[in-house]
Design a protein around this motif. Structure first.
Motif, short mmCIF file in Angstrom:
data_model
loop_
_atom_site.label_atom_id
_atom_site.label_comp_id
_atom_site.label_asym_id
_atom_site.label_seq_id
_atom_site.Cartn_x
_atom_site.Cartn_y
_atom_site.Cartn_z
N PHE A 1 0.87 -1.18 0.00
CA PHE A 1 0.00 0.00 0.00
C PHE A 1 0.90 1.23 0.00
CE2 PHE A 1 -3.06 -3.02 1.79
CZ PHE A 1 -4.20 -2.68 1.09
N CYS A 2 0.63 2.17 -0.87
CA CYS A 2 1.45 3.39 -0.91
C CYS A 2 0.60 4.58 -1.27
CB CYS A 2 2.59 3.23 -1.92
SG CYS A 2 3.71 4.63 -1.86
N THR B 1 1.37 7.35 6.25
CA THR B 1 1.71 8.16 7.42
C THR B 1 0.56 8.20 8.43
OG1 THR B 1 0.98 10.07 6.16
CG2 THR B 1 3.34 9.69 6.23
N ASN B 2 -0.51 7.47 8.16
CA ASN B 2 -1.67 7.57 9.06
C ASN B 2 -1.38 6.93 10.43
OD1 ASN B 2 -2.49 4.69 9.00
ND2 ASN B 2 -2.71 5.16 6.83
N LYS B 3 -2.22 7.32 11.39
CA LYS B 3 -2.00 6.90 12.79
C LYS B 3 -1.94 5.38 12.94
CE LYS B 3 -4.11 10.54 15.49
NZ LYS B 3 -5.39 10.95 16.03
N THR B 4 -2.86 4.69 12.23
CA THR B 4 -2.93 3.23 12.39
C THR B 4 -1.63 2.60 11.94
OG1 THR B 4 -5.16 3.57 11.58
CG2 THR B 4 -4.48 1.28 11.89
N LEU C 1 10.59 3.08 5.28
CA LEU C 1 9.15 3.31 5.21
C LEU C 1 8.83 4.74 4.76
CD1 LEU C 1 8.31 1.55 8.63
CD2 LEU C 1 8.18 0.53 6.37
N GLY C 2 9.81 5.34 4.10
CA GLY C 2 9.56 6.64 3.49
C GLY C 2 9.62 7.82 4.44
N GLU C 3 9.04 8.93 3.97
CA GLU C 3 9.09 10.20 4.72
C GLU C 3 8.02 10.21 5.80
OE1 GLU C 3 8.98 13.50 1.80
OE2 GLU C 3 9.82 11.98 0.47
N GLN C 4 8.45 10.54 7.02
CA GLN C 4 7.53 10.58 8.16
C GLN C 4 7.85 11.82 8.98
OE1 GLN C 4 5.22 8.16 8.53
NE2 GLN C 4 5.99 6.74 6.96
N SER C 5 6.98 12.12 9.95
CA SER C 5 7.23 13.29 10.80
C SER C 5 8.34 12.94 11.81
CB SER C 5 5.96 13.64 11.58
OG SER C 5 5.68 12.60 12.49
N GLU C 6 8.90 13.98 12.41
CA GLU C 6 9.94 13.75 13.43
C GLU C 6 9.39 12.90 14.57
OE1 GLU C 6 12.36 17.06 14.46
OE2 GLU C 6 13.21 16.03 16.21
N GLU C 7 8.13 13.17 14.92
CA GLU C 7 7.53 12.42 16.04
C GLU C 7 7.49 10.93 15.71
OE1 GLU C 7 3.40 13.18 16.78
OE2 GLU C 7 3.45 11.54 18.27
N THR C 8 7.08 10.63 14.48
CA THR C 8 7.01 9.21 14.07
C THR C 8 8.39 8.59 14.08
OG1 THR C 8 5.07 9.62 12.73
CG2 THR C 8 6.37 7.67 12.17
#
Ligand code: SAH
Ligand code: SF4
Length: 375
Positions: free
Chosen positions: A67-68, A117-120, A146-153
């Motif tokens: 899934f992308c 990038t979703n929460k789940t 897993l690609g680009e994510q936020s700093e928090e992630t």
């Protein structure tokens, strides 16, 4: 009387012995043919031996999900391609693959997937990382891709046990980047670069890389890619040939591409040059190299690569994780894959670092320097 001092002719030995390559040197090396090409490969082999040794480290590859949310113009599993089934491995399937890696002393795994990038998704990866830690008593090192994510992630995943992250810049020339991606914020060059910086700040060993032989790409771009790796001071690299996929927008440019054999040869040169430039980083012998040449990965090991990623994805999913066409080993179970690789690595004259994490020496060196300067 004026004495004319003859201008020395550029010779490859002289260039190979320079402490730091200029862009002109890099272009010379990328163009190297015949004897010069072999000298480049020989120097890379010597450098590997002297700085990282002949041990090859395994990273069991788990292609977690196709899934992308993105639509990169080169990639077969882009969101816009509806000609195959989408899947996500169950926790049990992931843990089974991890168990296989653990029992076979792989010491490291890579979890790769399309970008979400979703929460789940973020929580799912976090909980998987914790389960992997429990299953292996934190003895297995986990690389994420897993690609680009936020700093928090990135932080959550780091705290849950991931230590390394692979995020290819794909091409370091922003002008070329826009030709290979849709023009929107989800596919923004500056954001990708910022994500790489964030990964570094969070504390990951950071790997990046490029595709080689893309439409519109020049040797000048590849020389700049090498300079980018040096400037960013990367810990790990994964580079490989671009391979066209029929269900992607870039397929229309297939006639303009370099022949596969030349793309492969350029990829070998990129590995060799990078090994000489950044002596103690980890460099992967990528699957895309094997797609073009059945002995592609062994050839990469012989010119400087020191990491291989045996595929641990359940066979039933492999047909659906086709980033590019003609991906090899689609029907090989982990066990067959392992014995085939062992034979190939020994053929290349290397040994396998079973039970060793094989962390980037470059990263460890930087960490030591940092703590020494604090003391
Ligand atoms: N979604 C994540 C990780 C999976 S894609 C990400 O994009 O970072 C992993 C890599 O596959 C990409 O970085 C890209 O360099 C490579 N890839 C995609 N399509 C390709 C193609 N057609 N030929 C060669 N490599 C490709
Ligand atoms: Fe998605 Fe990665 Fe493929 Fe881009 S390269 S479409 S982010 S899987």
């Amino acid at each position: 009387m004026r004495i004319e001092i003859p201008k020395p002719v550029e010779n490859i030995e002289e260039i190979l012995n320079r402490a730091v390559f200029s862009k002109k040197d890099l272009l010379f090396l990328l163009h190297a043919k015949d004897k010069d090409r072999l000298k480049l490969f020989e120097k890379a082999k010597e450098t590997k031996l002297a700085f990282v040794g002949r041990k090859v480290y395994f990273r069991g590859l788990i292609e977690y999900s196709n899934f992308c949310n993105k639509n990169c113009f080169y990639c077969g599993i882009r969101a816009g391609n509806s000609r195959f089934a989408r899947y996500q491995m169950t926790d049990e399937e992931v843990l089974e693959a991890v168990r296989y890696a653990f029992e076979n002393h792989y010491a490291s795994i890579v979890i790769q997937s399309g970008e979400r990038t979703n929460k789940t998704f973020v929580s799912k990866i976090e909980s998987l990382l914790k389960k992997i830690g429990t299953l292996t008593q934190n003895e297995i090192h986990v690389t994420l891709s897993l690609g680009e994510q936020s700093e928090e992630t990135y932080r959550r995943w780091f705290d849950a046990g991931a230590h390394r992250y692979l995020l290819r810049i794909e091409v370091s020339n922003p002008g070329l980047y826009v030709k290979l991606h849709p023009a929107n914020l989800r596919h923004d060059y500056q954001r990708r670069l910022a994500a790489l910086r964030t990964l570094r700040r969070v504390g990951y060993q950071v790997g990046t890389g490029v595709m080689i032989g893309l439409p519109f790409q020049t040797l000048d771009d590849l020389a700049d890619d090498l300079l980018f790796f040096r400037e960013f001071d990367i810990d790990m690299a994964g580079m490989g040939p671009y391979i066209e996929h029929v269900d992607t927008p870039l397929y229309q440019y297939r006639e303009s591409l370099l022949p596969l054999k030349e793309r492969f040869d350029l990829s070998l040169k990129m590995v060799a040059i990078l090994r000489i430039m950044m002596k103690d980083i980890n460099i992967a012998a990528t699957t895309a190299m094997q797609t073009i040449d059945p002995q592609g990965r062994e050839k990469a090991l012989m010119v400087g690569a020191n990491v291989i990623m045996p595929n641990l994805t359940p066979v039933k999913y492999r047909q659906d994780y086709l980033l590019y066409e003609n991906k090899p080993c689609l029907d090989e179970e982990a066990e067959e894959c392992k014995s085939c690789l062992e034979a190939r690595i020994h053929m290349a004259g290397d040994t396998i670092g079973y039970g060793e994490w094989g962390d980037s020496k470059h990263f460890i060196g930087k960490k030591k320097k940092k703590s020494a300067s604090r003391d």
